[in-house]
Scaffold this active site. Structure first.
Site, PDB file in Angstrom:
ATOM      1  N   GLY A 185      33.140  37.756  27.505  1.00  0.00           N
ATOM      2  CA  GLY A 185      32.643  37.207  28.685  1.00  0.00           C
ATOM      3  C   GLY A 185      32.751  35.645  28.647  1.00  0.00           C
ATOM      4  N   ARG A 202      38.536  40.696  26.778  1.00  0.00           N
ATOM      5  CA  ARG A 202      38.428  41.767  25.784  1.00  0.00           C
ATOM      6  C   ARG A 202      39.733  42.371  25.423  1.00  0.00           C
ATOM      7  NH1 ARG A 202      33.953  42.087  29.246  1.00  0.00           N
ATOM      8  NH2 ARG A 202      32.039  40.857  27.737  1.00  0.00           N
ATOM      9  N   ASP A 252      28.944  38.604  19.537  1.00  0.00           N
ATOM     10  CA  ASP A 252      28.904  39.129  18.074  1.00  0.00           C
ATOM     11  C   ASP A 252      30.150  40.061  18.018  1.00  0.00           C
ATOM     12  OD1 ASP A 252      27.662  40.782  19.652  1.00  0.00           O
ATOM     13  OD2 ASP A 252      26.052  41.119  18.613  1.00  0.00           O
ATOM     14  N   THR A 270      27.361  33.275  24.903  1.00  0.00           N
ATOM     15  CA  THR A 270      27.072  34.139  25.994  1.00  0.00           C
ATOM     16  C   THR A 270      25.888  33.921  27.002  1.00  0.00           C
ATOM     17  OG1 THR A 270      26.059  36.516  26.263  1.00  0.00           O
ATOM     18  CG2 THR A 270      25.875  35.369  24.137  1.00  0.00           C
ATOM     19  N   ASP A 294      23.632  35.887  27.982  1.00  0.00           N
ATOM     20  CA  ASP A 294      22.428  36.454  27.812  1.00  0.00           C
ATOM     21  C   ASP A 294      21.561  36.249  26.652  1.00  0.00           C
ATOM     22  OD1 ASP A 294      23.718  38.311  29.397  1.00  0.00           O
ATOM     23  OD2 ASP A 294      24.124  39.965  28.209  1.00  0.00           O
ATOM     24  N   ASP A 332      21.607  36.549  23.460  1.00  0.00           N
ATOM     25  CA  ASP A 332      21.187  37.752  22.547  1.00  0.00           C
ATOM     26  C   ASP A 332      22.069  37.803  21.272  1.00  0.00           C
ATOM     27  OD1 ASP A 332      23.861  38.378  23.556  1.00  0.00           O
ATOM     28  OD2 ASP A 332      23.239  40.282  24.325  1.00  0.00           O
ATOM     29  N   ARG A 373       7.999  38.629  52.880  1.00  0.00           N
ATOM     30  CA  ARG A 373       8.938  39.860  52.154  1.00  0.00           C
ATOM     31  C   ARG A 373       8.476  39.691  50.523  1.00  0.00           C
ATOM     32  NH1 ARG A 373      14.728  39.595  55.099  1.00  0.00           N
ATOM     33  NH2 ARG A 373      14.286  40.969  56.417  1.00  0.00           N
ATOM     34  N   GLY A 395      21.618  40.307  31.519  1.00  0.00           N
ATOM     35  CA  GLY A 395      21.189  40.305  30.280  1.00  0.00           C
ATOM     36  C   GLY A 395      21.200  41.807  29.847  1.00  0.00           C
ATOM     37  N   ARG A 396      22.333  42.194  29.383  1.00  0.00           N
ATOM     38  CA  ARG A 396      22.608  43.697  29.115  1.00  0.00           C
ATOM     39  C   ARG A 396      21.521  44.488  28.506  1.00  0.00           C
ATOM     40  NH1 ARG A 396      28.250  44.048  25.978  1.00  0.00           N
ATOM     41  NH2 ARG A 396      27.444  41.671  25.894  1.00  0.00           N
ATOM     42  N   GLU A 409       5.720  36.043  40.405  1.00  0.00           N
ATOM     43  CA  GLU A 409       4.356  36.827  40.222  1.00  0.00           C
ATOM     44  C   GLU A 409       4.555  37.906  39.504  1.00  0.00           C
ATOM     45  OE1 GLU A 409       5.433  35.840  43.363  1.00  0.00           O
ATOM     46  OE2 GLU A 409       3.870  34.164  43.139  1.00  0.00           O
TER      47      GLU A 409
HETATM   48  P1  ADP Z   1      31.404  39.860  22.780  1.00  0.00           P
HETATM   49  O1  ADP Z   1      32.353  38.841  21.813  1.00  0.00           O
HETATM   50  O2  ADP Z   1      30.908  39.320  23.718  1.00  0.00           O
HETATM   51  O3  ADP Z   1      30.246  40.589  22.011  1.00  0.00           O
HETATM   52  P2  ADP Z   1      32.733  42.257  22.787  1.00  0.00           P
HETATM   53  O4  ADP Z   1      31.736  43.121  22.047  1.00  0.00           O
HETATM   54  O5  ADP Z   1      33.346  42.983  23.890  1.00  0.00           O
HETATM   55  O6  ADP Z   1      32.472  41.019  23.186  1.00  0.00           O
HETATM   56  O7  ADP Z   1      34.215  42.050  21.593  1.00  0.00           O
HETATM   57  C1  ADP Z   1      35.076  41.090  22.270  1.00  0.00           C
HETATM   58  C2  ADP Z   1      36.340  41.637  21.454  1.00  0.00           C
HETATM   59  O8  ADP Z   1      36.236  41.619  20.197  1.00  0.00           O
HETATM   60  C3  ADP Z   1      36.745  43.293  21.695  1.00  0.00           C
HETATM   61  O9  ADP Z   1      37.460  43.249  23.015  1.00  0.00           O
HETATM   62  C4  ADP Z   1      37.795  43.298  20.373  1.00  0.00           C
HETATM   63  O10 ADP Z   1      39.053  42.549  20.817  1.00  0.00           O
HETATM   64  C5  ADP Z   1      37.045  42.461  19.388  1.00  0.00           C
HETATM   65  N1  ADP Z   1      36.164  43.291  18.458  1.00  0.00           N
HETATM   66  C6  ADP Z   1      34.935  43.665  18.748  1.00  0.00           C
HETATM   67  N2  ADP Z   1      34.478  44.287  17.790  1.00  0.00           N
HETATM   68  C7  ADP Z   1      35.604  44.545  16.970  1.00  0.00           C
HETATM   69  C8  ADP Z   1      35.845  45.274  15.697  1.00  0.00           C
HETATM   70  N3  ADP Z   1      34.775  45.850  15.034  1.00  0.00           N
HETATM   71  N4  ADP Z   1      37.058  45.344  14.727  1.00  0.00           N
HETATM   72  C9  ADP Z   1      37.860  44.498  15.661  1.00  0.00           C
HETATM   73  N5  ADP Z   1      37.777  43.788  16.831  1.00  0.00           N
HETATM   74  C10 ADP Z   1      36.410  43.824  17.346  1.00  0.00           C
END
Ligand code: ADP
Length: 327
Positions: free
Chosen positions: A12, A73, A104, A127, A129, A131, A164, A172-173, A189
């Site tokens: 994102g 992604r 991550d 991100t 979020d 997180d 209202r 925030g997933r 509130e």
């Molecule tokens: P974020 O980086 O925000 O956590 P994603 O979890 O969607 O987002 O991961 C982003 C991209 O990172 C994925 O589309 C993929 O290309 C790559 N990725 C994530 N996990 C792995 C993995 N275990 N091995 C290889 N590539 C990965």
């Protein structure tokens, strides 16, 4: 010949990525490196969408949200054969260092990539979020909080004029950080997040009493992680007899002019990342904890779920406890 370094955005997008790109180009040249952009995240790495970067490319982008070089992604990057193609594309240009703005998941992917190819990387947590475990702050969070603050302030204007309840859903997933900080700082509130379980019925007596004394609107901030905004809105109508609306803030939270803090953090993160790669750090993530920058391993950031700072949670628990509701 100059050493080479590339940058990409993955997952994102966030406000603050463009200031990071600007600093990347400027500081790379200052350190006598040739900077490159990888367009559209890991997809661009595989598709050889890699271009030399110049001062002109980053002129005027510091004020813009999103990312000029695109983010994505990539399913293909999960496969070793495509990661090998990606590595060839970098190596054929002599690029052996990469900065990755992402979450991550992206860092986990880069860790594999590094193990297979030896191409060094430094991750910058990005991100809205907030997180990612191991860092108090992720790039883009401050701008997102500013966008949410403005939205809540504006919704309050209409809520107070029209009697209202407004249930405002923030992103925030799995994490209530945005909702918690926004609820505290906008005088809501109610704040409903996974980290602070609250039964909305426990507010009933207090809110009825407030209505009888003249209160004519309520603001409830709900994290999307709970997926119960409609239910909470119905509760206000049925139990309190006050008209209610749900406002899902959605993707406006991702965009917008980067805040001063996000611009500054982008500059600081990128500076640390380039310095770290030049000093030989080959596979780390820069974290910002207790006002200091540290470098952590992928396992430290990706193996454990993020937890909101305990002091902030205590503030939230105290602020929003139904037992503390003023009659
Ligand atoms: P974020 O980086 O925000 O956590 P994603 O979890 O969607 O987002 O991961 C982003 C991209 O990172 C994925 O589309 C993929 O290309 C790559 N990725 C994530 N996990 C792995 C993995 N275990 N091995 C290889 N590539 C990965």
């Amino acid at each position: 010949m100059k050493q080479k370094i590339a940058i990409l955005c993955s997952g994102g997008d966030v406000s603050g990525m463009n200031p990071a790109l600007k600093r990347f180009v400027e500081y790379a040249y200052a350190r006598d490196l040739q900077p490159y952009f990888v367009h559209n995240g890991f997809e661009g790495l595989i598709d050889n969408n890699i271009t030399p970067a110049d001062y002109h490319d980053v002129a005027g982008i510091i004020t813009r949200g999103g990312t000029k070089i695109g983010s994505a992604r990539s399913k293909r990057f999960m496969e070793e054969s495509f990661r090998a193609v990606a590595a060839d594309n970098l190596k054929s240009r002599g690029i052996d260092r990469l900065i990755v703005l992402g979450g991550d998941g992206s860092f986990r992917g880069m860790e594999r990539f590094y193990a297979e190819t030896g191409i060094a990387f430094c991750g910058i947590p990005s991100t809205i979020d907030n997180d990612i475990n191991g860092t108090d702050y992720c790039l883009g969070v401050d701008t997102a909080l500013g966008v949410i603050k403005n939205a809540i302030d504006q919704i309050r204007d209409t809520a107070s004029s029209f009697r209202r309840a407004f249930v405002i859903e923030t992103m925030g997933r799995n994490c209530g950080y945005l909702a918690l900080v926004s609820a505290i700082t906008s005088g809501a509130e109610v704040c409903l997040i996974p980290e602070i379980p609250i039964n909305i019925n426990d507010y009933k007596g207090c809110f009825q009493s407030q209505i009888s004394k003249g209160r004519d609107y309520f603001i409830a901030i709900v994290s999307e992680a709970l997926q119960n905004s409609a239910e909470i809105s119905l509760w206000f109508e049925k139990e309190l007899g006050i008209e209610s609306r749900v406002s899902v803030l959605g993707h406006i939270q991702r965009g917008g002019n980067p805040s001063v803090y996000d611009r500054l953090m982008a500059y600081r993160f990128v500076t640390y990342a380039i310095d770290a790669l030049l000093e030989g750090k080959s596979h780390s993530v820069i974290c910002y904890t207790k006002s200091h920058f540290t470098f952590k391993t992928i396992d430290e950031v990706a193996l454990h779920p993020y937890k909101i700072d305990e002091e902030l949670l205590t503030l939230g628990r105290e602020q929003f406890a139904p037992s503390h509701c003023q009659m």
